[in-house]
Design a protein around this motif. Structure first.
Motif, PDB file in Angstrom:
ATOM      1  N   THR A   2      16.983   3.232  19.982  1.00 22.92           N
ATOM      2  CA  THR A   2      16.386   2.660  21.185  1.00 22.92           C
ATOM      3  C   THR A   2      17.168   3.157  22.400  1.00 22.92           C
ATOM      4  OG1 THR A   2      17.797   0.710  21.075  1.00 22.92           O
ATOM      5  CG2 THR A   2      15.656   0.572  19.969  1.00 22.92           C
ATOM      6  N   VAL A   3      16.490   3.334  23.484  1.00 25.43           N
ATOM      7  CA  VAL A   3      17.106   3.834  24.716  1.00 25.43           C
ATOM      8  C   VAL A   3      18.124   2.841  25.259  1.00 25.43           C
ATOM      9  CG1 VAL A   3      16.624   4.530  27.105  1.00 25.43           C
ATOM     10  CG2 VAL A   3      15.104   5.239  25.267  1.00 25.43           C
ATOM     11  N   ILE A   4      17.918   1.568  24.998  1.00 17.18           N
ATOM     12  CA  ILE A   4      18.790   0.529  25.549  1.00 17.18           C
ATOM     13  C   ILE A   4      20.247   0.753  25.158  1.00 17.18           C
ATOM     14  CG2 ILE A   4      19.327  -1.939  25.495  1.00 17.18           C
ATOM     15  CD1 ILE A   4      16.311  -2.416  25.146  1.00 17.18           C
ATOM     16  N   TRP A   5      20.522   1.050  23.879  1.00 19.60           N
ATOM     17  CA  TRP A   5      21.904   1.146  23.424  1.00 19.60           C
ATOM     18  C   TRP A   5      22.438   2.568  23.396  1.00 19.60           C
ATOM     19  CZ3 TRP A   5      24.181  -3.210  23.754  1.00 19.60           C
ATOM     20  CH2 TRP A   5      23.497  -4.384  23.488  1.00 19.60           C
TER      21      TRP A   5
ATOM     22  N   PRO B 119      16.946  12.267  20.379  1.00 21.48           N
ATOM     23  CA  PRO B 119      15.794  12.877  19.714  1.00 21.48           C
ATOM     24  C   PRO B 119      15.210  11.901  18.695  1.00 21.48           C
ATOM     25  CG  PRO B 119      17.848  13.899  18.991  1.00 21.48           C
ATOM     26  CD  PRO B 119      18.193  12.948  20.088  1.00 21.48           C
ATOM     27  N   THR B 120      13.919  11.993  18.467  1.00 18.90           N
ATOM     28  CA  THR B 120      13.270  11.139  17.469  1.00 18.90           C
ATOM     29  C   THR B 120      13.595  11.655  16.077  1.00 18.90           C
ATOM     30  OG1 THR B 120      11.260  12.463  17.414  1.00 18.90           O
ATOM     31  CG2 THR B 120      11.351  10.667  19.054  1.00 18.90           C
ATOM     32  N   LEU B 121      13.346  10.843  15.080  1.00 14.13           N
ATOM     33  CA  LEU B 121      13.553  11.254  13.700  1.00 14.13           C
ATOM     34  C   LEU B 121      12.675  12.461  13.383  1.00 14.13           C
ATOM     35  CD1 LEU B 121      14.987  10.720  11.019  1.00 14.13           C
ATOM     36  CD2 LEU B 121      13.148   9.121  10.456  1.00 14.13           C
ATOM     37  N   ARG B 122      11.463  12.468  13.910  1.00 16.47           N
ATOM     38  CA  ARG B 122      10.549  13.599  13.704  1.00 16.47           C
ATOM     39  C   ARG B 122      11.143  14.889  14.277  1.00 16.47           C
ATOM     40  NH1 ARG B 122       5.632  13.785  11.984  1.00 16.47           N
ATOM     41  NH2 ARG B 122       5.294  11.576  12.279  1.00 16.47           N
ATOM     42  N   GLU B 123      11.721  14.817  15.451  1.00 19.29           N
ATOM     43  CA  GLU B 123      12.338  15.989  16.074  1.00 19.29           C
ATOM     44  C   GLU B 123      13.556  16.460  15.275  1.00 19.29           C
ATOM     45  OE1 GLU B 123      11.149  15.004  20.724  1.00 19.29           O
ATOM     46  OE2 GLU B 123      13.027  14.234  19.897  1.00 19.29           O
TER      47      GLU B 123
END
Length: 152
Positions: free
Chosen positions: A78-81, A86-90
């Motif tokens: 999550t962007v918060i922490w 990158p995403t898992l897909r990336e």
């Protein structure tokens, strides 16, 4: 990280040697040292890193030796922490894996495979967190993980 071709070739060789069933390779999770406020440097599981090349916690690599399917199971940061990540897909694409799923889907997949009589291969867990994770995923008591018919 090596090229995606390197990891793809490694997984293909493993799949060929195992022959059939599902190969389960969990990554390490974050783990505290001495007391909860002192986290030590994350150290990835060597087998997971060898076959998938990723140095991120709490991901599971799955290789289906019968169909050749390869997938990563995990949840995006999550962007918060963490700030933008990158995403898992990336990340999977960098290792030659195109199929990614949320971690919540893994137990369903494994339970379905076991109910069909398929073998699930995994390495003996050396960390307590991994032993508990495998126990929950496979429905095996932690003390029986080494001797279960569902595992190798």
């Amino acid at each position: 990280m090596f090229s995606a071709k390197t990891y793809t070739a490694r997984r293909h060789e493993l799949r060929t040697k195992i022959g059939s069933g599902i190969i389960l390779l969990p990554s390490n999770s974050l783990s505290p040292n001495n007391y909860p406020n002192n986290a030590y440097y994350f150290r990835q599981d060597s087998s997971f890193r060898y076959y998938f090349g990723l140095n991120v916690p709490s991901v599971v690599g799955v290789i289906d030796a019968d169909t050749g399917e390869e997938a990563l199971y995990g949840d995006d940061f999550t962007v918060i922490w963490t700030g933008p990540q990158p995403t898992l897909r990336e990340m999977g694409a960098g290792a030659g894996v195109t199929a990614t799923f949320p971690m919540a889907e893994l137990e369903k997949r494994l339970r379905r495979a076991i109910s069909l009589g398929r073998r699930v291969h995994y390495l003996p867990p050396y960390r307590g967190e991994t032993k508990l994770q495998l126990s929950a995923l496979l429905g095996i008591k932690p003390c029986l993980l080494y001797t279960s018919d569902a595992a190798d």
